[in-house]
Design a protein around this motif. Structure first.
Motif: not given
Length: 214
Positions: A111-127
């Protein structure tokens, strides 16, 4: 396109069977993942972590074979995986990062690895990021219209709003949705491709798409 593979600390039993053959793309490793790569004949371009799980002999092996090692303190606010992904996306300008070892084992780690992609610093790059294990391939999408290509060995398809989502529409999968709004995370599981690709769209939120097999 600049691609990287990233190996993190999940169980070896969850790795794809052909992981050792994936040498066309450079590797980054988080903590013990670097030693695991060396043991299957892959030298990572970069190793990141506090390496507190390695013995002195293992650390010496790592230092002798990996040219670029970034050390972190053990007591820190971000995980080794977060540090490695941040470097891949910002310093190495990766346009695609495939993460292995992010699932299986401890649920809090997954869950930590999944939710980290929702962090503001990663979300713009999540795709740009994909989590892959022996049975699953998971990607996150931001609002818009998207077409995904079926992976040959994976018959199942699932769509999971991870936040409140509006207007989720599945156009050409076995089971359709039309302008679906969800206010909490959920999973539309066990859908299927009916051709080699599938198109979906939504207006707001973040949606996870999973291709999987039994």
């Amino acid at each position: 396109m600049t691609e990287f593979n990233l190996l993190v600390g999940g169980p070896v039993s969850r790795w794809p069977l052909n992981l050792a053959e994936q040498t066309q793309v450079p590797w980054i490793a988080a903590d013990r993942g670097a030693l695991r790569l060396l043991r299957i004949g892959i030298t990572p371009q970069l190793a990141v972590g506090d390496f507190d799980s390695l013995s002195k002999a293992e650390l010496a092996t790592l230092q002798a074979q990996v040219k670029d090692i970034r050390y972190a303190v053990a007591d820190k606010d971000e995980t080794d995986t977060e540090m490695a992904l941040q470097l891949a996306l910002t310093e190495f300008k990766a346009t695609r990062v495939t993460i292995f070892g992010a699932t299986g084992g401890r649920l809090d780690h997954f869950l930590d690895n999944l939710y980290m992609l929702l962090q503001p610093r990663f979300l713009p790059y999540c795709e740009r990021v994909r989590l892959v294990d022996r049975q699953n391939s998971l990607r996150l999408f931001l609002p818009g219209t998207h077409t995904i290509v079926k992976e040959p060995d994976k018959p199942y398809l699932a769509f999971g709003p991870l936040t409140a989502v509006t207007g989720l529409t599945l156009y050409d999968t076995k089971y359709h949705l039309t302008q679906r709004n969800d206010v909490h995370p959920m999973m539309y599981a066990s859908n299927e491709f009916i051709k080699k690709s599938a198109t979906f769209s939504f207006k707001s939120g973040v949606v996870a798409v999973i291709q999987s097999k039994d």
